[in-house]
Every structure is written in C-alpha cells, then in structure tokens.
Design an enzyme around this catalytic site. Structure first.
Site, mmCIF file in Angstrom:
data_model
loop_
_atom_site.group_PDB
_atom_site.id
_atom_site.type_symbol
_atom_site.label_atom_id
_atom_site.label_comp_id
_atom_site.label_asym_id
_atom_site.label_seq_id
_atom_site.Cartn_x
_atom_site.Cartn_y
_atom_site.Cartn_z
ATOM 1 C CG ASP A 161 22.851 34.474 80.313
ATOM 2 O OD1 ASP A 161 23.439 34.438 81.399
ATOM 3 O OD2 ASP A 161 22.137 33.548 79.900
ATOM 4 C CG HIS A 189 21.286 30.292 81.524
ATOM 5 N ND1 HIS A 189 21.764 31.584 81.618
ATOM 6 C CD2 HIS A 189 20.940 29.938 82.785
ATOM 7 C CE1 HIS A 189 21.691 31.983 82.870
ATOM 8 N NE2 HIS A 189 21.208 31.006 83.610
#
Length: 327
Positions: A161, A189
C-alpha cells in the site's frame, strides 16, 4: 562473503507471489549480495509437484548465494531453525465467502504455523505475514508463537500500500519515485486502510498539502481490485517486491519512515491494543529493531479514519479468536 547461511522460509511456495519473490531473495536483494541463504519452501501436499518444478527453476538459475534448497509439505521440517519467514500462503477469499468464513479458514493455517514457529524456529526469527487478511493472520500467528517468538517479531505487510501510494504521489508531483518520502499507511491492509500523504516530501521538501483527497485514498484502497480487473490475476509482482522491501529494511535498517503492520500496545495514536496495526516506523540497522514514530500531527479527519480501521481490526480479532476456540 558471510560464512553463515540465513535460513529463509517462503510459504505458499507454488503460488504466484512466491514465484516472483524467490529470485529477489535468492540473488541477494533482500539480505545482501554477500549473504548466503538457504531457501526453504513450504506448500500444501496437492501443490508438491508444482513446488518441485519451482525448485528445478531455482537450481537452473544457479544463484551464487543459494547454499541449499529445502522443499517440503511438512511444517516441522519447514520451520526448523528458520531465521526469516515470509508467510505468503493463505486461504484466498472465494466468491460467496463471508469475512468470518475467510477468517476461520485462515485461523487454522496461522494457528498451526504459529505453533510451528514456537516449536522449531530460531527464537529471534523475524516473520512477515503476506497472506490476507494479513494483519489478523499475523495476530493469530503471534498468539500461538508466543512466548518463544515475541509479538514484536511478527509483522504484517502494508508496504504494498505504501509503494502504491508513493508511486501515485510521484506521478502527480512529476518527480522520481525514489525522491518521495514519508508516505504513511495506517491501520489494516483492507479497504479501511488510511493512506496519509500529509507528511510526504519530495527531494527533501515537504509537498503542498491542503487536505486529505478522498479520490486518492480510494485509489489506493481499491488498487488491488483494479489490478485483478485488468490482469484477471492478483497483483503478485508488486506484492513480492513489497515483501522484499519490508524484509530488506527490517534487516538493513532505515532512517526513512516506512509502514509496517506491527503489534499495538495501545499507546500510539489511539490505535487499539492487541491488534496488528500499520504504523510509521524507523528501523535500527544494528539491532534490527523497529520503532514507531511518535509525534506526527493528525487532523480530525485522519483521527476518524484511524478509528474506523482500528474498529475493523478489533472486529476481525474477535471473530478470529472465536474461531480458534471452535477449531
């Protein structure tokens, strides 16, 4: 060249992420170009044939740093004396599967692997959980690896990310991606993660920040789904690169802020206690220990986003722990 070969475990060894990750580790991009490694591969019995094909390819690559290759479907053999572990293999979410069903399926995997860490791994083993839901899988793994493996040694990957967000910032700012620093991923996540660019810099100068851009946040949150829609397969190459980045920095250290899913004791940024939460960290090269960076300013919108992602992690924890009792 170092005399001691590091024993590096990669689970889900027959899968796509492992296929991209293995050569990065084997050629020295993670632990160093003078550090020999023993590559240990683990997968489930139905994938043994494919895994053996991967072994053949590793042999054919003739990597100078690879001193040995172990491929097994037996956890006791795989986790024996492991120094570093990439836990890539997990149960993927299938069509029609509820989140609680996904968590229950993964609890079995990471409960077993946590026990294997406790029974067989090096006590100072460093563990990165890549398989999703990574944060909660890492938490369950840590519960069953303790007390031999401290919870601080079991982390979850949010570097993918961070890399995605950093790349988007670089594209917008029209600058080299290597010059963009201090992009932070907070929380889980998942689609509740909070990509935060309020502290981002480029070429050492703080980038202009006028508020959190929901369009940018949504782009990062949904990037994995966008890759699947375009490629018809998951983002294996970028996930492998992110796993390598995470472990590289944990091993070598970094003065730059990086994002890692780490154990939360409840004392940082209002994050809940006893979850694996993505924080900004720096890592000491000598001790190979990370430290959460405190003192960063959070506006009300950011605090609300941290609250939401923290609540999701608490819900996942409750469901996963309930599944451990039912297992």
């Amino acid at each position: 060249m170092s005399e001691k070969s590091l024993r590096v475990l990669i689970t889900g060894a027959a899968g796509q992420i492992a296929y991209s990750l293995i050569p990065i580790v084997a050629r020295g991009d993670v632990f160093g170009r003078d550090q020999p490694v023993t590559i240990v591969l683990l997968d489930i019995p139905p994938m043994a044939g494919v895994m053996n094909g991967v072994v053949m390819e590793i042999i054919d690559c003739a990597f100078p740093l690879v001193t040995d290759i172990v491929a097994t479907t037996n956890e006791a053999e795989a986790f024996k004396n492991v120094d570093y572990a990439f836990l890539v293999g997990s149960m993927p979410r299938r069509e029609g599967m509820e989140r609680k069903d996904l968590l229950a399926a993964n609890v079995k995997i990471f409960k077993s692997q946590g026990k294997a860490l406790a029974a067989y791994a090096n006590p100072d083993c460093k563990v990165l959980v890549v398989g999703n839901p990574a944060n909660t899988n890492a938490l369950i793994c840590s519960k069953f690896a303790a007390p031999k493996i401290p919870p601080q040694n079991i982390t979850a990957m949010t570097r993918l990310d961070q890399n995605r967000a950093t790349a988007q910032v670089a594209l917008k700012a029209k600058c080299p991606v290597r010059e963009v620093k201090n992009v932070i991923i907070w929380g889980n996540h998942s689609s509740t993660q909070f990509p935060d660019i309020s502290n981002a810099t480029c070429c050492g100068k703080k980038l202009p920040f006028t508020g959190h851009d929901q369009s940018f946040i949504s782009t990062i949150q949904k990037r994995g789904a966008a890759v699947i829609a375009a490629r018809k397969l998951s983002s294996a190459m970028s996930a492998a690169k992110a796993a390598a980045d995470h472990m590289h920095d944990w091993y070598h250290g970094t003065f730059d802020i990086v994002s890692m899913g780490v154990y939360s004791d409840g004392s940082h940024y209002g994050a809940p206690k006893d979850v694996i939460f993505s924080f900004p960290v720096t890592i000491c090269s000598k001790t190979k220990q990370y430290k959460i960076v405190d003192g960063l300013a959070l506006d009300d919108q950011a605090k609300q986003k941290l609250l939401i992602t923290g609540q999701e992690l608490e819900e996942e924890r409750s469901e996963a722990l309930a599944a451990t009792l039912a297992d």
